[in-house]
Design a protein around this motif. Structure first.
Motif, mmCIF file in Angstrom:
data_model
loop_
_atom_site.group_PDB
_atom_site.id
_atom_site.type_symbol
_atom_site.label_atom_id
_atom_site.label_comp_id
_atom_site.label_asym_id
_atom_site.label_seq_id
_atom_site.Cartn_x
_atom_site.Cartn_y
_atom_site.Cartn_z
ATOM 1 N N ILE A 93 -95.159 -89.943 75.429
ATOM 2 C CA ILE A 93 -94.618 -91.212 74.947
ATOM 3 C C ILE A 93 -93.205 -90.974 74.434
ATOM 4 C CG2 ILE A 93 -94.840 -93.043 73.229
ATOM 5 C CD1 ILE A 93 -97.831 -92.674 73.298
ATOM 6 N N VAL A 94 -92.275 -91.814 74.886
ATOM 7 C CA VAL A 94 -90.885 -91.742 74.443
ATOM 8 C C VAL A 94 -90.536 -93.075 73.788
ATOM 9 C CG1 VAL A 94 -88.494 -91.373 75.122
ATOM 10 C CG2 VAL A 94 -90.328 -90.173 76.338
ATOM 11 N N GLN A 95 -89.961 -93.034 72.594
ATOM 12 C CA GLN A 95 -89.617 -94.242 71.860
ATOM 13 C C GLN A 95 -88.109 -94.330 71.632
ATOM 14 O OE1 GLN A 95 -93.022 -93.666 68.708
ATOM 15 N NE2 GLN A 95 -92.435 -95.828 68.707
ATOM 16 N N ARG A 96 -87.601 -95.532 71.709
ATOM 17 C CA ARG A 96 -86.203 -95.819 71.400
ATOM 18 C C ARG A 96 -86.131 -97.067 70.527
ATOM 19 N NH1 ARG A 96 -85.910 -91.408 72.858
ATOM 20 N NH2 ARG A 96 -84.534 -90.465 74.440
ATOM 21 N N SER A 127 -77.057 -99.449 76.327
ATOM 22 C CA SER A 127 -78.029 -99.036 77.338
ATOM 23 C C SER A 127 -78.961 -98.003 76.724
ATOM 24 C CB SER A 127 -77.326 -98.464 78.570
ATOM 25 O OG SER A 127 -76.586 -97.300 78.221
ATOM 26 N N ILE A 128 -80.084 -97.773 77.414
ATOM 27 C CA ILE A 128 -81.061 -96.775 76.993
ATOM 28 C C ILE A 128 -81.150 -95.739 78.102
ATOM 29 C CG2 ILE A 128 -83.453 -96.356 76.349
ATOM 30 C CD1 ILE A 128 -83.632 -99.245 75.437
ATOM 31 N N SER A 129 -80.606 -94.570 77.854
ATOM 32 C CA SER A 129 -80.644 -93.479 78.820
ATOM 33 C C SER A 129 -81.666 -92.447 78.363
ATOM 34 C CB SER A 129 -79.260 -92.835 78.956
ATOM 35 O OG SER A 129 -79.308 -91.756 79.869
ATOM 36 N N LEU A 130 -82.689 -92.232 79.164
ATOM 37 C CA LEU A 130 -83.747 -91.287 78.821
ATOM 38 C C LEU A 130 -83.556 -89.935 79.497
ATOM 39 C CD1 LEU A 130 -86.726 -93.793 79.100
ATOM 40 C CD2 LEU A 130 -85.520 -93.082 77.048
ATOM 41 N N GLY A 131 -82.566 -89.829 80.377
ATOM 42 C CA GLY A 131 -82.262 -88.551 81.005
ATOM 43 C C GLY A 131 -83.344 -88.075 81.959
ATOM 44 N N LEU A 132 -83.378 -86.762 82.153
ATOM 45 C CA LEU A 132 -84.375 -86.135 83.023
ATOM 46 C C LEU A 132 -85.627 -85.832 82.227
ATOM 47 C CD1 LEU A 132 -85.344 -84.684 85.627
ATOM 48 C CD2 LEU A 132 -84.129 -82.650 84.814
ATOM 49 N N ILE A 133 -86.777 -86.293 82.722
ATOM 50 C CA ILE A 133 -88.053 -86.052 82.062
ATOM 51 C C ILE A 133 -88.930 -85.233 82.994
ATOM 52 C CG2 ILE A 133 -90.133 -87.107 81.108
ATOM 53 C CD1 ILE A 133 -88.478 -89.492 80.300
ATOM 54 N N ASN A 134 -89.190 -83.992 82.614
ATOM 55 C CA ASN A 134 -90.115 -83.126 83.344
ATOM 56 C C ASN A 134 -91.508 -83.316 82.740
ATOM 57 O OD1 ASN A 134 -88.274 -81.772 85.182
ATOM 58 N ND2 ASN A 134 -87.430 -80.784 83.375
ATOM 59 N N ALA A 135 -92.335 -84.098 83.402
ATOM 60 C CA ALA A 135 -93.628 -84.487 82.849
ATOM 61 C C ALA A 135 -94.719 -83.520 83.308
ATOM 62 C CB ALA A 135 -93.974 -85.912 83.263
ATOM 63 N N ALA A 173 -96.558 -95.213 86.738
ATOM 64 C CA ALA A 173 -96.113 -93.965 86.116
ATOM 65 C C ALA A 173 -95.453 -94.214 84.770
ATOM 66 C CB ALA A 173 -95.158 -93.222 87.049
ATOM 67 N N VAL A 174 -94.795 -95.365 84.626
ATOM 68 C CA VAL A 174 -94.102 -95.705 83.385
ATOM 69 C C VAL A 174 -94.537 -97.096 82.946
ATOM 70 C CG1 VAL A 174 -91.868 -96.054 82.254
ATOM 71 C CG2 VAL A 174 -92.107 -94.297 84.018
ATOM 72 N N LEU A 175 -95.078 -97.179 81.743
ATOM 73 C CA LEU A 175 -95.426 -98.463 81.143
ATOM 74 C C LEU A 175 -94.496 -98.704 79.957
ATOM 75 C CD1 LEU A 175 -99.340 -98.257 81.169
ATOM 76 C CD2 LEU A 175 -97.840 -99.296 82.884
ATOM 77 N N VAL A 176 -93.882 -99.871 79.928
ATOM 78 C CA VAL A 176 -92.913 -100.192 78.884
ATOM 79 C C VAL A 176 -93.550 -101.192 77.921
ATOM 80 C CG1 VAL A 176 -90.607 -101.064 78.362
ATOM 81 C CG2 VAL A 176 -91.027 -99.836 80.508
ATOM 82 N N GLY A 177 -93.507 -100.883 76.628
ATOM 83 C CA GLY A 177 -94.034 -101.769 75.605
ATOM 84 C C GLY A 177 -92.989 -102.043 74.538
ATOM 85 N N ILE A 178 -93.033 -103.245 73.979
ATOM 86 C CA ILE A 178 -92.115 -103.650 72.911
ATOM 87 C C ILE A 178 -92.958 -104.004 71.699
ATOM 88 C CG2 ILE A 178 -90.331 -105.290 72.212
ATOM 89 C CD1 ILE A 178 -89.660 -105.594 75.208
ATOM 90 N N GLU A 230 -88.700 -101.572 68.296
ATOM 91 C CA GLU A 230 -89.064 -100.320 68.961
ATOM 92 C C GLU A 230 -89.488 -100.588 70.409
ATOM 93 O OE1 GLU A 230 -88.801 -97.282 67.672
ATOM 94 O OE2 GLU A 230 -88.057 -98.097 65.780
ATOM 95 N N VAL A 231 -88.927 -99.803 71.314
ATOM 96 C CA VAL A 231 -89.319 -99.844 72.724
ATOM 97 C C VAL A 231 -90.060 -98.549 73.039
ATOM 98 C CG1 VAL A 231 -88.531 -100.058 75.107
ATOM 99 C CG2 VAL A 231 -87.303 -101.239 73.272
#
Length: 203
Positions: free
Chosen positions: A16-19, A3-11, A49-54, A74-75
């Protein structure tokens, strides 16, 4: 289950966050993989609010004994702070309290051999955050004994969220304490600062 857990993000600002996903072949045949994503809830996708790219949505995975038996993809999560939900987190014990701040979905991996999809869940708690800075402080002439004085401070919020500012007299600061171990039932109190505020009586 990966799984991909990004946790709490205070924006406070857009970011941009990459995994990285690592895929290993367990078959003797070459296969083509198609990667895509989907959000668990429609409002998550519609908010923008969130755009996901591969980076590589179509890749070739070699056989388990071939040169491309292992690949990485890369995600990229592009977070627009202006469209992120406000801070609605509370300590109330009611189901659904975090729904507006939760962004959940799946990275889907489809194989040309089986035509079946493998789902990798992703999850984050997203909220707008403030970023407050003190630009200017004017210190007046020290008052005489028994007299009061005031200090003029200019605050600037460059973040996407509304700032909640309380003025208080600082007594002490504390370093970050050690975190509790996994499964620990009694949460330790870890205070960053201790102070007090005097509120004049209305009478």
């Amino acid at each position: 289950q990966p799984s991909i857990s990004l946790g709490l993000i205070n924006a406070a600002n857009s970011l941009i966050v990459q995994r990285t996903i690592r895929i290993v072949s367990l078959t003797t045949e070459q296969q083509e993989l198609t990667l895509s994503h989907e959000f668990l809830d429609l409002p998550n996708r519609q908010s923008g609010a969130v755009l996901v790219g591969i980076t590589s949505p179509n890749v070739i995975l070699g056989s388990c004994d071939g040169p491309r038996r292992e690949i990485t993809v890369e995600v990229v999560f592009r977070i627009d702070a202006s469209k992120a939900p406000s801070n609605h987190l509370t300590s109330r014990r009611f189901r659904g309290e975090l729904d507006e701040n939760e962004f959940d979905g799946y990275i889907l991996v489809k194989s040309s051999l089986t035509q079946k999809e493998i789902s990798i869940p992703f999850h984050m708690i997203l909220r707008k955050a403030s970023r407050v800075q003190m630009d200017r402080v004017v210190f007046p002439t020290p008052p005489n004994e028994g007299e009061s004085t005031s200090i003029l401070a200019t605050l600037e919020n460059s973040g996407a969220g509304v700032a909640q500012v309380d003025v208080y007299e600082l007594l002490a600061l504390s370093d970050d304490g050690p975190e509790d171990t996994f499964g620990f039932s009694n949460t330790s109190a870890d205070l960053r600062a201790v102070g007090y505020r005097v509120i004049p009586s209305s009478e």
